[in-house]
Write an enzyme that holds these catalytic residues in place. Structure first.
Site, mmCIF file in Angstrom:
data_model
loop_
_atom_site.group_PDB
_atom_site.id
_atom_site.type_symbol
_atom_site.label_atom_id
_atom_site.label_comp_id
_atom_site.label_asym_id
_atom_site.label_seq_id
_atom_site.Cartn_x
_atom_site.Cartn_y
_atom_site.Cartn_z
ATOM 1 C CG ASN A 70 -16.331 -27.159 -17.219
ATOM 2 O OD1 ASN A 70 -16.241 -28.239 -17.332
ATOM 3 N ND2 ASN A 70 -15.707 -26.237 -17.906
ATOM 4 C CE LYS A 74 -13.379 -22.616 -15.372
ATOM 5 N NZ LYS A 74 -13.724 -22.298 -16.889
ATOM 6 C CB SER A 159 -25.703 -22.307 -21.559
ATOM 7 O OG SER A 159 -25.681 -22.006 -22.543
ATOM 8 C CG ASP A 265 -25.648 -7.672 -26.523
ATOM 9 O OD1 ASP A 265 -26.343 -7.737 -25.637
ATOM 10 O OD2 ASP A 265 -25.411 -6.562 -27.124
ATOM 11 C CG HIS A 298 -23.221 -17.736 -21.692
ATOM 12 N ND1 HIS A 298 -24.652 -17.495 -21.467
ATOM 13 C CD2 HIS A 298 -23.174 -18.774 -22.391
ATOM 14 C CE1 HIS A 298 -25.242 -18.733 -21.651
ATOM 15 N NE2 HIS A 298 -24.340 -19.402 -22.241
#
EC number: 3.1.2.12
Lengths: 321, 321
Positions: A70, A74, A159, A265, A298
């Site tokens: 990823n 990206k 994260s 959120d 995110h």
């Protein structure tokens, strides 16, 4: 003229899966048998343009559901890594293919969700991503890439991977020069993602959990002098209408609100808890640059926006000695 | 206080599928019913940071198998687009969901392979990507995004999309300010990809094919004064060993050669044929900057490396008047 005989194979056999030139350097993806995890693992490396030697290493730890790919596909981080002469290394996020019962039942536990810890629960004994990232992977790199200086290393992530970067750094400030994170889980013992993972991987003794909780760890760290950089996305009701010309009829307006007040959120309020970490840093005088980034979500679009800043941050501390 | 009543819905209903902030602007993905193609179509737009008005538009046409998403996710073009104040628009590569017999039998024809032409074969009558890109999409944009100035437009693309960008530009030099391409198919009537597509979409009259062949079209263009920028990747035997330290044992060396002398090399020699276009440009005095980029392959890693140059190229000619 006869060809020069090839060099002997290295200690750890790496199988190359792909190689793509980018910004003058190369993304190369490898698979190897991990002794720590007991399964084949993939990792990706970006090598900045050659000729180069004594290259510092910046580890990227990805979030839930990701593989080693990823970030490489990206983030666009290779541009800044090439400019600064830094190698990027992205491991996978868990063991794979072990066929442990329930390992793929949910996105936030098991496969793709190793949480960068050493599991103590017998069932998950192969889940030792902490040792894999801190011990095995650096050895694999130094054994196979003579142009790398693995003693000049920093670490960052997103994260769950931000949690991994922060905890690994705080437990090994001698091994890593600096740390940064995008929307990290900073206090897993106090959020549902962390509680689910830690209770399964580590058992019910909550004091054991604190060894993998950045907010608990920082409270015991008196030797953090390098600033910790965190970018935290957050959604405001404002940001859904920050450009009125984007609003195209009522139907679209509704969709805007539905999109923007959704999961991202909730992540901030229920899972990421940056203010808990901020307070702990203040209490011990640890330098923290917590940048709140309104309107971002995110996704890797958020990471791509600020990754240059993170690489510049690490470059300050990765100058080879 | 009562809320202000919402504005009336626009002429063409756009369904927003996603919205993600990036580099201060936003990637937004839409679906709409295309009158030209007779099916729902998706497109993605990157709007640079607001406040902005009179924004020029740079269209990106993708290659075989892509959707509107590949460029948005992988190119990293938004950074330069934000800096230059240019909107990026990426359409899909063909009609979808029409269930024409054989439409998904191969990667290089049918779904994902519209070749940016208007098919004349009755069976493929919905395949009118030329009219969709040149006529319908600009109208959808101007009807729905008041901040865009669709009369200030340029166009670029990759592979099949590079073919699309070049042919659309050469047929409409009044509508587009500039063109560029990454590894474009410049002479489709002389390569297998083009011959397969054109014979099926356009029938057997080869003079009809020339209307969608950049090398044929440039020969009839006496009015091209804006430089055409093309980046062409190519593999050299050298580039597999340009950094000897990447070679890790004999097994890996073999894989390196297998990877690097594979499909990408064939694409250049059999499908892309940049020298045919170069010769045609020379013959008519059309300005061409053909940059051969050694060691790169046909992937988005190649595009990401040079996309900043392309956006800077277009920015020169997209200054609003």
């Amino acid at each position: 003229m006869a060809a020069t005989p090839p060099p002997p194979p290295p200690a750890v056999a790496l199988e190359q899966l792909s190689s793509n030139k980018m910004f003058g350097g190369r993304n190369i993806r490898f698979r190897h048998q991990s002794a720590t995890l007991g399964c084949p693992m993939t990792f990706s490396i970006y090598l900045p343009p050659s000729p180069a030697s004594n290259l510092p290493v910046l580890y990227w730890l990805s979030g839930l559901t990701c593989t080693d790919e990823n970030f490489i596909i990206k983030s666009g981080a290779q541009r800044a890594a090439a400019a600064h002469g830094i190698a990027l290394v992205a491991p996978d996020t868990s063991p794979r293919g072990l066929n442990i019962e329930g390992e793929s039942d949910s996105y936030d536990f098991g496969v793709g969700a190793g949480f960068y810890l050493n599991a103590t629960n017998e069932k998950w004994k192969n889940w030792r991503m902490y040792d894999y990232v801190v011990k095995e992977l650096p050895k694999v790199l130094s054994d196979n890439f003579e142009q790398l200086n693995t003693s000049q290393a920093s670490i960052f992530g997103h994260s769950m991977g931000g949690h991994g970067a922060l905890t690994i750094y705080l437990k090994n400030t001698d091994k890593y020069k600096s740390v940064s994170a995008f929307a990290p889980i900073v206090n897993p013992i106090s959020c549902p993602w962390g509680q689910k993972a830690f209770s399964n991987y580590l058992g019910s003794t909550k004091s054991d959990w604190e060894e993998y909780d950045a907010t608990c760890l920082i409270k015991k760290c008196s030797n953090v002098s390098t600033p910790i950089l965190i970018d935290q996305m957050f959604v405001t009701t404002d940001n859904t209408i920050e450009s009125p010309s984007w609003i195209i009829g009522t139907a679209i307006l509704t969709v805007f609100y539905a999109v923007d007040t959704g999961d991202d959120d909730k992540f901030l309020a229920e899972q990421l808890l940056p203010s808990n970490f901020e307070e702990a840093c203040k209490a011990v005088g640890a330098p923290l640059s917590l940048r709140m980034q309104p309107g971002y979500d995110h996704s890797y679009f958020f990471i791509a926006t600020f990754v240059d800043d993170h690489i510049a941050h690490h470059a300050q501390f990765l100058k080879s000695t």
